[in-house]
Design a protein around this motif. Structure first.
Motif, PDB file in Angstrom:
ATOM      1  N   LYS A   1      73.254 -30.197  69.646  1.00 14.38           N
ATOM      2  CA  LYS A   1      71.991 -30.593  69.006  1.00 14.38           C
ATOM      3  C   LYS A   1      70.939 -29.492  68.996  1.00 14.38           C
ATOM      4  O   LYS A   1      69.737 -29.763  69.014  1.00 14.38           O
ATOM      5  CB  LYS A   1      71.435 -31.876  69.636  1.00 14.38           C
ATOM      6  N   ASN A   2      71.411 -28.246  68.961  1.00 11.14           N
ATOM      7  CA  ASN A   2      70.506 -27.119  68.778  1.00 11.14           C
ATOM      8  C   ASN A   2      70.353 -26.825  67.284  1.00 11.14           C
ATOM      9  O   ASN A   2      71.013 -27.440  66.443  1.00 11.14           O
ATOM     10  CB  ASN A   2      71.044 -25.893  69.515  1.00 11.14           C
ATOM     11  N   LYS A   3      69.510 -25.865  66.957  1.00 10.40           N
ATOM     12  CA  LYS A   3      69.222 -25.552  65.561  1.00 10.40           C
ATOM     13  C   LYS A   3      70.454 -25.028  64.818  1.00 10.40           C
ATOM     14  O   LYS A   3      71.282 -24.320  65.382  1.00 10.40           O
ATOM     15  CB  LYS A   3      68.112 -24.500  65.467  1.00 10.40           C
ATOM     16  N   ALA A   4      70.497 -25.367  63.524  1.00 12.15           N
ATOM     17  CA  ALA A   4      71.526 -24.839  62.643  1.00 12.15           C
ATOM     18  C   ALA A   4      70.962 -24.778  61.233  1.00 12.15           C
ATOM     19  O   ALA A   4      70.058 -25.542  60.871  1.00 12.15           O
ATOM     20  CB  ALA A   4      72.778 -25.702  62.682  1.00 12.15           C
ATOM     21  N   LEU A   5      71.484 -23.855  60.445  1.00  9.97           N
ATOM     22  CA  LEU A   5      71.046 -23.693  59.063  1.00  9.97           C
ATOM     23  C   LEU A   5      72.279 -23.710  58.162  1.00  9.97           C
ATOM     24  O   LEU A   5      73.173 -22.884  58.310  1.00  9.97           O
ATOM     25  CB  LEU A   5      70.283 -22.379  58.904  1.00  9.97           C
ATOM     26  N   ALA A   6      72.306 -24.672  57.245  1.00 15.80           N
ATOM     27  CA  ALA A   6      73.440 -24.823  56.331  1.00 15.80           C
ATOM     28  C   ALA A   6      72.960 -24.632  54.901  1.00 15.80           C
ATOM     29  O   ALA A   6      71.883 -25.102  54.524  1.00 15.80           O
ATOM     30  CB  ALA A   6      74.078 -26.197  56.503  1.00 15.80           C
ATOM     31  N   ILE A   7      73.774 -23.947  54.099  1.00 14.41           N
ATOM     32  CA  ILE A   7      73.410 -23.688  52.708  1.00 14.41           C
ATOM     33  C   ILE A   7      74.557 -24.103  51.780  1.00 14.41           C
ATOM     34  O   ILE A   7      75.726 -24.094  52.182  1.00 14.41           O
ATOM     35  CB  ILE A   7      73.077 -22.199  52.479  1.00 14.41           C
ATOM     36  N   PRO A   8      74.242 -24.482  50.539  1.00 10.31           N
ATOM     37  CA  PRO A   8      75.315 -24.787  49.589  1.00 10.31           C
ATOM     38  C   PRO A   8      76.026 -23.513  49.150  1.00 10.31           C
ATOM     39  O   PRO A   8      75.392 -22.469  48.973  1.00 10.31           O
ATOM     40  CB  PRO A   8      74.582 -25.450  48.415  1.00 10.31           C
TER      41      PRO A   8
ATOM     42  N   HIS B   1      71.397 -28.517  48.366  1.00  8.04           N
ATOM     43  CA  HIS B   1      70.186 -27.926  48.935  1.00  8.04           C
ATOM     44  C   HIS B   1      70.446 -27.462  50.363  1.00  8.04           C
ATOM     45  O   HIS B   1      71.240 -28.062  51.083  1.00  8.04           O
ATOM     46  CB  HIS B   1      69.063 -28.964  48.936  1.00  8.04           C
ATOM     47  N   SER B   2      69.778 -26.397  50.772  1.00 11.11           N
ATOM     48  CA  SER B   2      69.879 -25.908  52.142  1.00 11.11           C
ATOM     49  C   SER B   2      69.175 -26.858  53.100  1.00 11.11           C
ATOM     50  O   SER B   2      68.159 -27.468  52.752  1.00 11.11           O
ATOM     51  CB  SER B   2      69.260 -24.511  52.262  1.00 11.11           C
ATOM     52  N   LEU B   3      69.722 -26.951  54.318  1.00 13.43           N
ATOM     53  CA  LEU B   3      69.174 -27.861  55.319  1.00 13.43           C
ATOM     54  C   LEU B   3      69.010 -27.149  56.657  1.00 13.43           C
ATOM     55  O   LEU B   3      69.895 -26.416  57.090  1.00 13.43           O
ATOM     56  CB  LEU B   3      70.091 -29.072  55.513  1.00 13.43           C
ATOM     57  N   LEU B   4      67.872 -27.395  57.301  1.00 15.73           N
ATOM     58  CA  LEU B   4      67.640 -26.950  58.673  1.00 15.73           C
ATOM     59  C   LEU B   4      67.825 -28.167  59.566  1.00 15.73           C
ATOM     60  O   LEU B   4      67.174 -29.196  59.379  1.00 15.73           O
ATOM     61  CB  LEU B   4      66.225 -26.391  58.830  1.00 15.73           C
ATOM     62  N   LEU B   5      68.733 -28.056  60.527  1.00 14.39           N
ATOM     63  CA  LEU B   5      69.049 -29.177  61.408  1.00 14.39           C
ATOM     64  C   LEU B   5      68.710 -28.806  62.839  1.00 14.39           C
ATOM     65  O   LEU B   5      68.993 -27.690  63.278  1.00 14.39           O
ATOM     66  CB  LEU B   5      70.537 -29.542  61.299  1.00 14.39           C
ATOM     67  N   ALA B   6      68.124 -29.762  63.557  1.00 15.63           N
ATOM     68  CA  ALA B   6      67.768 -29.522  64.959  1.00 15.63           C
ATOM     69  C   ALA B   6      67.506 -30.839  65.657  1.00 15.63           C
ATOM     70  O   ALA B   6      66.632 -31.598  65.229  1.00 15.63           O
ATOM     71  CB  ALA B   6      66.546 -28.626  65.065  1.00 15.63           C
ATOM     72  N   ASN B   7      68.291 -31.113  66.700  1.00 20.02           N
ATOM     73  CA  ASN B   7      68.060 -32.284  67.548  1.00 20.02           C
ATOM     74  C   ASN B   7      67.868 -33.558  66.732  1.00 20.02           C
ATOM     75  O   ASN B   7      66.892 -34.296  66.897  1.00 20.02           O
ATOM     76  CB  ASN B   7      66.828 -32.052  68.441  1.00 20.02           C
ATOM     77  N   ASP B   8      68.804 -33.803  65.818  1.00 19.84           N
ATOM     78  CA  ASP B   8      68.809 -34.995  64.965  1.00 19.84           C
ATOM     79  C   ASP B   8      67.699 -34.999  63.914  1.00 19.84           C
ATOM     80  O   ASP B   8      67.466 -36.011  63.248  1.00 19.84           O
ATOM     81  CB  ASP B   8      68.718 -36.280  65.799  1.00 19.84           C
ATOM     82  N   LYS B   9      67.021 -33.871  63.749  1.00 16.51           N
ATOM     83  CA  LYS B   9      66.013 -33.756  62.692  1.00 16.51           C
ATOM     84  C   LYS B   9      66.596 -32.946  61.535  1.00 16.51           C
ATOM     85  O   LYS B   9      67.326 -31.971  61.755  1.00 16.51           O
ATOM     86  CB  LYS B   9      64.762 -33.071  63.232  1.00 16.51           C
ATOM     87  N   ILE B  10      66.303 -33.366  60.314  1.00 19.17           N
ATOM     88  CA  ILE B  10      66.820 -32.687  59.128  1.00 19.17           C
ATOM     89  C   ILE B  10      65.662 -32.340  58.201  1.00 19.17           C
ATOM     90  O   ILE B  10      64.827 -33.195  57.888  1.00 19.17           O
ATOM     91  CB  ILE B  10      67.820 -33.573  58.362  1.00 19.17           C
TER      92      ILE B  10
ATOM     93  N   TYR C   1      74.099 -20.367  60.192  1.00 17.25           N
ATOM     94  CA  TYR C   1      73.862 -20.125  61.616  1.00 17.25           C
ATOM     95  C   TYR C   1      73.968 -21.450  62.377  1.00 17.25           C
ATOM     96  O   TYR C   1      73.591 -22.496  61.858  1.00 17.25           O
ATOM     97  CB  TYR C   1      72.465 -19.549  61.856  1.00 17.25           C
ATOM     98  N   GLY C   2      74.479 -21.369  63.602  1.00 19.65           N
ATOM     99  CA  GLY C   2      74.477 -22.548  64.464  1.00 19.65           C
ATOM    100  C   GLY C   2      75.839 -23.136  64.761  1.00 19.65           C
ATOM    101  O   GLY C   2      75.917 -24.235  65.308  1.00 19.65           O
ATOM    102  N   GLU C   3      76.925 -22.413  64.418  1.00 22.45           N
ATOM    103  CA  GLU C   3      78.243 -22.935  64.752  1.00 22.45           C
ATOM    104  C   GLU C   3      78.359 -23.133  66.271  1.00 22.45           C
ATOM    105  O   GLU C   3      77.893 -22.314  67.048  1.00 22.45           O
ATOM    106  CB  GLU C   3      79.368 -22.015  64.252  1.00 22.45           C
TER     107      GLU C   3
END
Length: 297
Positions: A20-27, A144-153, A12-14
């Motif tokens: 710099k909004n939220k995104a969720l990336a998974i392997p 590992h999966s990562l939650l990204l938001a406004n330069d936070k990981i 999610y988050g393309e």
């Protein structure tokens, strides 16, 4: 050098991640790559990358002499990740390079180190993309999966779906280039105030809610969010949806059982899908297209 480096899926988050909004990336553990050796290896492109690496300000951080020696001996990256599909093909390569040829690789990064590592990996990958965020190689390197938001990981556990929900990748049958699609989106953002306002006020909140529903394991609500997200993408990203699949996109939404969304920049490669149908039924719903179950392990 037998370690396996998986691909990556931006669940999610393309496009919203660009702002710099939220995104969720998974392997993507079903696809990936590793270093191999062969006398007749086709590794010309890696020599081109090596020239780029030698010119980096921090080139001394990597054992490029050893890397060049290995390339001359027939080192190449054996990968099952298709290029131009939004699955992190160059990210896996960069992760493998960093792991094996960095002088002092970060092996257990803290939150602060995650930011530094993401930036460093982005520089390494920029040879392939022009300007990389570093997300793809970071997911591949950490596995590992990562939650990204406004330069936070944040490293995060993503709940696996129940048996009555099927997540999949749908192969559009053609690759795409990311840069023109991102440029088109940014042009709208910079020059169309109405589009920007609608995007920030209507689209981004739906993405945020979809991410939260998935992370909280509320899959009944998640299915509803997917339908809304899929419908909104036909409005905000119409040009990014492959023409050979737009009819199926609408049909699945109208019938209520299967929803598609972009996987990365769109325009080709993979689409992401969620369905209440069984895997075989989903395959029959998209005749002539290859479908791959999306693993959450």
């Amino acid at each position: 050098m037998q370690n396996f480096y998986p691909g990556k899926i931006l669940l999610y988050g393309e496009f919203s991640i660009i702002l710099k909004n939220k995104a969720l990336a998974i392997p993507l553990t079903s696809q990936g790559g590793k270093w191999e050796n062969a006398r007749d290896a086709e590794n010309t492109s890696l020599f081109g990358w090596l020239k780029y690496l030698k010119k980096l300000p921090h080139a001394a951080d990597y054992d490029l002499v050893h890397f060049e020696e290995e390339l001359n001996r027939g080192l190449y990256f054996e990968s099952s990740i298709p290029q131009g599909y939004g699955a992190g093909s160059s990210g896996a390569l960069v992760a493998a390079f960093y792991a094996h040829f960095s002088i002092s690789p970060i092996t257990n990064p803290s939150i602060i180190h995650l930011q530094e590592l993401k930036k460093e990996l982005g520089v390494l990958e920029s040879y392939f993309h022009g300007n990389s965020s570093g997300t793809d190689p970071l997911v591949s390197y950490l596995k590992h999966s990562l939650l990204l938001a406004n330069d936070k990981i944040d490293k995060i556990k993503v709940p696996s779906p129940p048996e009555d929900l099927f997540f999949f990748l749908l192969d559009c049958g053609m690759a795409r280039k990311t840069e023109p699609l991102v440029s088109s989106f940014l042009n709208e953002i910079h020059n169309n105030k109405d589009y920007t306002a609608d995007f920030e006020n209507h689209y981004v909140p739906v993405v945020d809610q979809t991410i939260q529903e998935h992370l909280d394991g509320r899959f009944t609500e998640l299915k509803k969010q997917w339908l809304e997200l899929s419908q909104l993408q036909t409005l905000f990203f119409k040009a990014m949806i492959p023409k050979n699949l737009i009819e199926y996109w609408h049909k699945g939404n109208n019938e209520g059982h299967t929803h598609l969304k972009l996987c990365g920049a769109g325009g080709g490669g993979y689409l992401l899908g969620l369905s209440t149908l069984k895997e075989k039924q989903v395959s029959l719903f998209y005749p002539g297209f290859k479908m791959i179950a999306l693993p959450f392990s």
